[in-house]
Design a protein around this motif. Structure first.
Motif, PDB file in Angstrom:
ATOM      1  N   PRO A 195       0.837  -1.203   0.000  1.00 24.84           N
ATOM      2  CA  PRO A 195       0.000   0.000   0.000  1.00 24.84           C
ATOM      3  C   PRO A 195       0.875   1.257   0.000  1.00 24.84           C
ATOM      4  O   PRO A 195       1.879   1.337   0.718  1.00 24.84           O
ATOM      5  CB  PRO A 195      -0.790  -0.127   1.311  1.00 24.84           C
ATOM      6  CG  PRO A 195      -0.815  -1.589   1.596  1.00 24.84           C
ATOM      7  CD  PRO A 195       0.512  -2.119   1.126  1.00 24.84           C
ATOM      8  N   LEU A 196       0.485   2.236  -0.807  1.00 24.26           N
ATOM      9  CA  LEU A 196       1.263   3.461  -0.951  1.00 24.26           C
ATOM     10  C   LEU A 196       0.366   4.683  -0.795  1.00 24.26           C
ATOM     11  O   LEU A 196      -0.845   4.603  -1.015  1.00 24.26           O
ATOM     12  CB  LEU A 196       1.937   3.509  -2.325  1.00 24.26           C
ATOM     13  CG  LEU A 196       3.008   2.448  -2.600  1.00 24.26           C
ATOM     14  CD1 LEU A 196       3.478   2.541  -4.042  1.00 24.26           C
ATOM     15  CD2 LEU A 196       4.182   2.598  -1.645  1.00 24.26           C
ATOM     16  N   PRO A 197       0.938   5.817  -0.412  1.00 22.48           N
ATOM     17  CA  PRO A 197       0.142   7.048  -0.324  1.00 22.48           C
ATOM     18  C   PRO A 197      -0.417   7.447  -1.693  1.00 22.48           C
ATOM     19  O   PRO A 197       0.153   7.132  -2.731  1.00 22.48           O
ATOM     20  CB  PRO A 197       1.157   8.092   0.164  1.00 22.48           C
ATOM     21  CG  PRO A 197       2.276   7.311   0.751  1.00 22.48           C
ATOM     22  CD  PRO A 197       2.338   6.025  -0.009  1.00 22.48           C
ATOM     23  N   ARG A 198      -1.519   8.146  -1.689  1.00 23.63           N
ATOM     24  CA  ARG A 198      -2.087   8.780  -2.877  1.00 23.63           C
ATOM     25  C   ARG A 198      -2.368   7.767  -3.990  1.00 23.63           C
ATOM     26  O   ARG A 198      -2.229   8.062  -5.175  1.00 23.63           O
ATOM     27  CB  ARG A 198      -1.148   9.881  -3.374  1.00 23.63           C
ATOM     28  CG  ARG A 198      -1.856  10.977  -4.194  1.00 23.63           C
ATOM     29  CD  ARG A 198      -0.832  11.918  -4.822  1.00 23.63           C
ATOM     30  NE  ARG A 198      -0.219  12.788  -3.861  1.00 23.63           N
ATOM     31  CZ  ARG A 198      -0.562  14.049  -3.625  1.00 23.63           C
ATOM     32  NH1 ARG A 198      -1.551  14.600  -4.295  1.00 23.63           N
ATOM     33  NH2 ARG A 198       0.076  14.774  -2.734  1.00 23.63           N
ATOM     34  N   GLU A 199      -2.769   6.558  -3.651  1.00 18.89           N
ATOM     35  CA  GLU A 199      -3.049   5.557  -4.685  1.00 18.89           C
ATOM     36  C   GLU A 199      -4.152   6.058  -5.610  1.00 18.89           C
ATOM     37  O   GLU A 199      -5.184   6.549  -5.170  1.00 18.89           O
ATOM     38  CB  GLU A 199      -3.451   4.226  -4.056  1.00 18.89           C
ATOM     39  CG  GLU A 199      -2.338   3.594  -3.232  1.00 18.89           C
ATOM     40  CD  GLU A 199      -2.274   2.083  -3.398  1.00 18.89           C
ATOM     41  OE1 GLU A 199      -2.999   1.523  -4.240  1.00 18.89           O
ATOM     42  OE2 GLU A 199      -1.462   1.475  -2.671  1.00 18.89           O
ATOM     43  N   GLY A 200      -3.909   5.958  -6.896  1.00 19.55           N
ATOM     44  CA  GLY A 200      -4.854   6.444  -7.885  1.00 19.55           C
ATOM     45  C   GLY A 200      -4.826   7.933  -8.095  1.00 19.55           C
ATOM     46  O   GLY A 200      -5.674   8.477  -8.821  1.00 19.55           O
ATOM     47  N   ALA A 202       1.080   0.032 -11.739  1.00 19.37           N
ATOM     48  CA  ALA A 202       1.281   1.452 -12.042  1.00 19.37           C
ATOM     49  C   ALA A 202      -0.029   2.119 -12.430  1.00 19.37           C
ATOM     50  O   ALA A 202      -0.276   3.279 -12.080  1.00 19.37           O
ATOM     51  CB  ALA A 202       2.314   1.602 -13.155  1.00 19.37           C
ATOM     52  N   ALA A 203      -0.883   1.390 -13.148  1.00 16.44           N
ATOM     53  CA  ALA A 203      -2.192   1.949 -13.520  1.00 16.44           C
ATOM     54  C   ALA A 203      -3.053   2.199 -12.287  1.00 16.44           C
ATOM     55  O   ALA A 203      -3.810   3.185 -12.234  1.00 16.44           O
ATOM     56  CB  ALA A 203      -2.906   1.006 -14.479  1.00 16.44           C
ATOM     57  N   GLU A 204      -2.945   1.329 -11.291  1.00 18.24           N
ATOM     58  CA  GLU A 204      -3.692   1.533 -10.040  1.00 18.24           C
ATOM     59  C   GLU A 204      -3.213   2.779  -9.309  1.00 18.24           C
ATOM     60  O   GLU A 204      -3.996   3.444  -8.621  1.00 18.24           O
ATOM     61  CB  GLU A 204      -3.530   0.326  -9.128  1.00 18.24           C
ATOM     62  CG  GLU A 204      -4.163  -0.954  -9.633  1.00 18.24           C
ATOM     63  CD  GLU A 204      -3.824  -2.153  -8.771  1.00 18.24           C
ATOM     64  OE1 GLU A 204      -4.419  -3.224  -9.001  1.00 18.24           O
ATOM     65  OE2 GLU A 204      -2.961  -2.028  -7.869  1.00 18.24           O
ATOM     66  N   LEU A 205      -1.947   3.087  -9.445  1.00 15.18           N
ATOM     67  CA  LEU A 205      -1.352   4.211  -8.711  1.00 15.18           C
ATOM     68  C   LEU A 205      -1.565   5.554  -9.400  1.00 15.18           C
ATOM     69  O   LEU A 205      -1.521   6.599  -8.753  1.00 15.18           O
ATOM     70  CB  LEU A 205       0.154   3.971  -8.537  1.00 15.18           C
ATOM     71  CG  LEU A 205       0.541   2.778  -7.659  1.00 15.18           C
ATOM     72  CD1 LEU A 205       2.019   2.441  -7.851  1.00 15.18           C
ATOM     73  CD2 LEU A 205       0.249   3.070  -6.198  1.00 15.18           C
ATOM     74  N   THR A 206      -1.801   5.528 -10.704  1.00 16.60           N
ATOM     75  CA  THR A 206      -1.836   6.752 -11.504  1.00 16.60           C
ATOM     76  C   THR A 206      -3.250   7.309 -11.620  1.00 16.60           C
ATOM     77  O   THR A 206      -4.216   6.560 -11.757  1.00 16.60           O
ATOM     78  CB  THR A 206      -1.268   6.473 -12.904  1.00 16.60           C
ATOM     79  OG1 THR A 206      -0.002   5.830 -12.772  1.00 16.60           O
ATOM     80  CG2 THR A 206      -1.089   7.757 -13.694  1.00 16.60           C
ATOM     81  N   ALA A 207      -3.363   8.621 -11.583  1.00 17.70           N
ATOM     82  CA  ALA A 207      -4.662   9.280 -11.758  1.00 17.70           C
ATOM     83  C   ALA A 207      -5.167   9.087 -13.182  1.00 17.70           C
ATOM     84  O   ALA A 207      -4.373   8.927 -14.113  1.00 17.70           O
ATOM     85  CB  ALA A 207      -4.527  10.769 -11.450  1.00 17.70           C
ATOM     86  N   PRO A 208      -6.487   9.106 -13.385  1.00 16.89           N
ATOM     87  CA  PRO A 208      -7.026   9.049 -14.753  1.00 16.89           C
ATOM     88  C   PRO A 208      -6.405  10.150 -15.616  1.00 16.89           C
ATOM     89  O   PRO A 208      -6.316  11.305 -15.194  1.00 16.89           O
ATOM     90  CB  PRO A 208      -8.519   9.270 -14.548  1.00 16.89           C
ATOM     91  CG  PRO A 208      -8.787   8.773 -13.155  1.00 16.89           C
ATOM     92  CD  PRO A 208      -7.553   9.139 -12.361  1.00 16.89           C
ATOM     93  N   GLY A 209      -5.939   9.768 -16.802  1.00 14.19           N
ATOM     94  CA  GLY A 209      -5.275  10.724 -17.680  1.00 14.19           C
ATOM     95  C   GLY A 209      -3.825  10.961 -17.331  1.00 14.19           C
ATOM     96  O   GLY A 209      -3.163  11.763 -17.998  1.00 14.19           O
TER      97      GLY A 209
END
Length: 219
Positions: A114-119, A144-151
């Protein structure tokens, strides 16, 4: 599956000879395949400030940035200096300590923890061969897709050769010191495109500089 792949690598990156090289700020250091093939690891570059190729990555970073496998933190520290919210993640305590000493923020944690600011990360970095983490690029791209904001963006450094391999390797220093075996992967641009598309990424740009090759993926 992921835990089985990443656990041996985690133990390796927390032990000699990699830690010794980080402390010294220099190699020689290599990844060795079972067939004897060697991949030099550029410890001196990792422990220095950003170079011209790194600058092209930094220029493409927007918003909060997560650096997966940040090593000694040259990119995280540079991003902080540029005013970005930036966090490095690395399984090696010495790497995390060096990142903090350089002025960056970092957690001693696997990317699969688990990491901060996921998504919510606008930009995620996988440079210096870190697409190979765990020997399972497909799983890493999904994470990486789970961690990254849409766009959001994923900036990946790929191999110069048209390669797609998952191999068992160990770290060695060329003087008899070696770590435990673990799985690693190497991808060229074409192989990355195929795996990235399956994980929900689209390549929007690619570039080469100073002998290094990069791809810019978006969600």
């Amino acid at each position: 599956m992921t835990a089985q792949l990443t656990a041996p690598a985690t133990r390796t990156w927390q032990a000699d000879p990699y830690v010794d090289a980080l402390r010294a700020g220099q190699g020689p250091l290599f990844l060795r395949r079972r067939d004897g093939w060697l991949l030099p690891l550029d410890v001196e570059r990792w422990c220095a400030g950003p170079d011209a190729a790194d600058d092209t990555v930094l220029a493409r970073c927007t918003g909060p940035v997560l650096d997966i496998g940040c090593g000694p933190g040259r990119l995280v520290a540079a991003l902080a200096g540029l005013g970005h919210t930036a966090l490095g993640v690395d399984v090696t305590p010495e790497a995390v300590d060096r990142t903090v000493r350089a002025g960056g923020s970092a957690l001693c944690r696997s990317v699969f923890d688990p990491l901060p600011r996921e998504g919510g990360w606008a930009t995620v970095l996988l440079v210096d061969g870190n697409i190979g983490i765990g020997g399972d690029p497909a799983a890493l791209l999904r994470r990486a897709a789970e961690l990254t904001a849409p766009g959001g963006s994923l900036l990946v450094e790929v191999a110069a050769a048209d390669v797609d391999e998952r191999v068992e390797v160990h770290v060695e220093d060329g003087a008899g010191g070696r770590g435990a075996a673990f799985w690693w992967a190497r991808l060229g641009a074409r192989a990355l495109d195929a795996k990235a598309e399956a994980a929900g990424w689209t390549r929007c740009d690619s570039w080469q500089t100073a002998g290094r090759h990069f791809s810019h993926l978006t969600r």
